[in-house]
Scaffold this active site. Structure first.
Site, PDB file in Angstrom:
ATOM      1  N   ARG A 158       0.821  -1.207   0.000  1.00  0.00           N
ATOM      2  CA  ARG A 158       0.000   0.000   0.000  1.00  0.00           C
ATOM      3  C   ARG A 158       0.857   1.261   0.000  1.00  0.00           C
ATOM      4  O   ARG A 158       0.320   2.371  -0.012  1.00  0.00           O
ATOM      5  CB  ARG A 158      -0.878   0.022   1.246  1.00  0.00           C
ATOM      6  CG  ARG A 158      -2.295  -0.482   1.011  1.00  0.00           C
ATOM      7  CD  ARG A 158      -2.966  -0.491   2.359  1.00  0.00           C
ATOM      8  NE  ARG A 158      -4.376  -0.340   2.341  1.00  0.00           N
ATOM      9  CZ  ARG A 158      -5.230  -1.368   2.507  1.00  0.00           C
ATOM     10  NH1 ARG A 158      -4.801  -2.594   2.582  1.00  0.00           N
ATOM     11  NH2 ARG A 158      -6.519  -1.135   2.568  1.00  0.00           N
ATOM     12  N   ARG A 214     -21.648  -1.285   2.370  1.00  0.00           N
ATOM     13  CA  ARG A 214     -21.010  -2.588   2.524  1.00  0.00           C
ATOM     14  C   ARG A 214     -21.394  -3.287   3.837  1.00  0.00           C
ATOM     15  O   ARG A 214     -21.402  -2.668   4.891  1.00  0.00           O
ATOM     16  CB  ARG A 214     -19.503  -2.349   2.476  1.00  0.00           C
ATOM     17  CG  ARG A 214     -18.688  -3.563   2.220  1.00  0.00           C
ATOM     18  CD  ARG A 214     -17.453  -3.154   1.518  1.00  0.00           C
ATOM     19  NE  ARG A 214     -16.409  -2.769   2.448  1.00  0.00           N
ATOM     20  CZ  ARG A 214     -15.123  -2.702   2.120  1.00  0.00           C
ATOM     21  NH1 ARG A 214     -14.741  -2.976   0.883  1.00  0.00           N
ATOM     22  NH2 ARG A 214     -14.226  -2.336   2.990  1.00  0.00           N
ATOM     23  N   ARG A 243     -18.406  -3.170   8.908  1.00  0.00           N
ATOM     24  CA  ARG A 243     -17.058  -3.104   9.476  1.00  0.00           C
ATOM     25  C   ARG A 243     -16.867  -1.792  10.234  1.00  0.00           C
ATOM     26  O   ARG A 243     -17.367  -0.761   9.814  1.00  0.00           O
ATOM     27  CB  ARG A 243     -16.033  -3.172   8.334  1.00  0.00           C
ATOM     28  CG  ARG A 243     -15.409  -4.537   8.181  1.00  0.00           C
ATOM     29  CD  ARG A 243     -14.624  -4.628   6.911  1.00  0.00           C
ATOM     30  NE  ARG A 243     -13.561  -3.625   6.773  1.00  0.00           N
ATOM     31  CZ  ARG A 243     -12.691  -3.627   5.791  1.00  0.00           C
ATOM     32  NH1 ARG A 243     -12.747  -4.579   4.879  1.00  0.00           N
ATOM     33  NH2 ARG A 243     -11.758  -2.714   5.720  1.00  0.00           N
ATOM     34  N   ARG A 287      -9.845   6.917   4.538  1.00  0.00           N
ATOM     35  CA  ARG A 287      -9.223   5.790   3.819  1.00  0.00           C
ATOM     36  C   ARG A 287      -9.049   6.117   2.336  1.00  0.00           C
ATOM     37  O   ARG A 287      -8.042   5.743   1.724  1.00  0.00           O
ATOM     38  CB  ARG A 287     -10.071   4.521   3.986  1.00  0.00           C
ATOM     39  CG  ARG A 287      -9.908   3.912   5.376  1.00  0.00           C
ATOM     40  CD  ARG A 287     -10.970   2.900   5.684  1.00  0.00           C
ATOM     41  NE  ARG A 287     -10.924   1.737   4.817  1.00  0.00           N
ATOM     42  CZ  ARG A 287     -11.994   0.981   4.527  1.00  0.00           C
ATOM     43  NH1 ARG A 287     -13.173   1.288   5.005  1.00  0.00           N
ATOM     44  NH2 ARG A 287     -11.855  -0.063   3.766  1.00  0.00           N
TER      45      ARG A 287
HETATM   46  P1  AMP Z   1      -8.365  -3.677   4.047  1.00  0.00           P
HETATM   47  O1  AMP Z   1      -9.225  -4.785   4.563  1.00  0.00           O
HETATM   48  O2  AMP Z   1      -7.370  -4.142   3.032  1.00  0.00           O
HETATM   49  O3  AMP Z   1      -9.180  -2.486   3.572  1.00  0.00           O
HETATM   50  O4  AMP Z   1      -7.476  -3.152   5.296  1.00  0.00           O
HETATM   51  C1  AMP Z   1      -8.084  -2.612   6.443  1.00  0.00           C
HETATM   52  C2  AMP Z   1      -7.096  -1.721   7.200  1.00  0.00           C
HETATM   53  O5  AMP Z   1      -5.952  -2.509   7.597  1.00  0.00           O
HETATM   54  C3  AMP Z   1      -6.512  -0.573   6.406  1.00  0.00           C
HETATM   55  O6  AMP Z   1      -7.340   0.569   6.404  1.00  0.00           O
HETATM   56  C4  AMP Z   1      -5.196  -0.328   7.166  1.00  0.00           C
HETATM   57  O7  AMP Z   1      -5.427   0.351   8.376  1.00  0.00           O
HETATM   58  C5  AMP Z   1      -4.760  -1.749   7.502  1.00  0.00           C
HETATM   59  N1  AMP Z   1      -3.910  -2.327   6.435  1.00  0.00           N
HETATM   60  C6  AMP Z   1      -4.187  -3.409   5.649  1.00  0.00           C
HETATM   61  N2  AMP Z   1      -3.187  -3.659   4.787  1.00  0.00           N
HETATM   62  C7  AMP Z   1      -2.243  -2.708   5.023  1.00  0.00           C
HETATM   63  C8  AMP Z   1      -0.979  -2.401   4.439  1.00  0.00           C
HETATM   64  N3  AMP Z   1      -0.463  -3.126   3.414  1.00  0.00           N
HETATM   65  N4  AMP Z   1      -0.290  -1.347   4.946  1.00  0.00           N
HETATM   66  C9  AMP Z   1      -0.760  -0.614   5.973  1.00  0.00           C
HETATM   67  N5  AMP Z   1      -1.959  -0.835   6.545  1.00  0.00           N
HETATM   68  C10 AMP Z   1      -2.698  -1.867   6.093  1.00  0.00           C
END
Ligand code: AMP
Length: 230
Positions: free
Chosen positions: A93, A132, A165, A176
């Site tokens: 990310r 969602r 969520r 985000r």
């Molecule tokens: P997601 O389910 O992929 O939307 O991830 C949910 C949250 O987890 C994100 O908003 C971040 O806070 C954290 N997160 C997930 N993957 C990463 C990553 N590669 N780098 C930093 N934070 C992450």
């Protein structure tokens, strides 16, 4: 000719349908699905030290520090199920994470086959994220606007309770999306320069339509890859 592993990254803003496509791609192409978001949510739920360190960033919609997620991926990629091919969902990310991943893979004599970007216009992302929901029991995803369950709040598949969520509330969603634009969107340039970026348009289309395109891109990447390596 031996089949070479398909090692891919799925890229897309929050709400782009990345997770939904990942659930379809993994079984269709026999890839280990690695989602850093899922791993982190699992750690929060289990009450581990890692979970405690990550939670406040996640609740605010901010990124968890690079060293934490890089550590998670470094460890996960040593597991045997990743040898035949993996799909990273939600990692990398940041450019720093992308460079760390390249280095990790090079150390193991591997390289990414393809980075697939699911491109959805910003205005649609906000609408999708707010709608969602997911099932508490089986994890099936829904969207109250685009993919509603037959009975409100109840999972069609298992009858479980649907929930939103913690980080899908409006304030966190906006943050985000900003974080994505600032820190993650530059990865498209990084991978385009490497010649491995493919884009599928996900705006205004249902998951089946998007998957039809995704399947074509991945099938041709797999053929090319098998042809190039001995
Ligand atoms: P997601 O389910 O992929 O939307 O991830 C949910 C949250 O987890 C994100 O908003 C971040 O806070 C954290 N997160 C997930 N993957 C990463 C990553 N590669 N780098 C930093 N934070 C992450």
């Amino acid at each position: 000719m031996a089949n070479s592993p398909l090692d891919i990254v799925l890229l897309g803003a929050p709400g782009s349908g990345k997770g939904t496509q990942a659930e379809r791609i993994a079984p269709a192409f026999d890839l280990s699905h690695i989602s850093t978001g899922e791993i982190l949510r699992g750690s929060v739920k289990a009450g581990t030290e890692l979970g405690a360190a990550a939670k406040r960033f996640m609740d605010a919609g901010d990124l968890v520090p690079d060293e934490i997620v890089i550590g998670i991926i470094r460890e996960r990629l040593t597991e045997p199920d990743t040898i035949a091919g993996f799909m990273l969902d939600g990692f990398p990310r940041t450019l720093f994470q992308a460079a760390a991943l390249d280095e990790m893979l090079a150390g193991a004599g591997r390289a990414l086959t393809l980075v697939l970007l699911i491109d959805v216009p910003d205005e649609e992302l906000v609408q999708r994220l707010a709608g969602r929901r997911a099932c508490r029991s089986c994890g099936r995803g829904y969207n109250v606007v685009f993919d509603a369950p037959k009975v409100e709040g109840v999972c069609d598949v298992c009858g479980g309770e649907l929930f939103q969520r913690d980080d899908d509330n409006e304030t966190t969603v906006r943050n985000r999306l900003q974080v994505y634009a600032r820190q993650t969107a530059p990865l498209t340039g990084y991978y385009r320069d490497q010649g491995i970026l493919s884009t599928v348009f996900g705006g205004g289309r249902n998951p089946d339509q998007v998957f039809a395109d995704v399947e074509k891109v991945l099938a041709s990447a797999k053929r090319l890859d098998d042809g190039q390596r001995p």
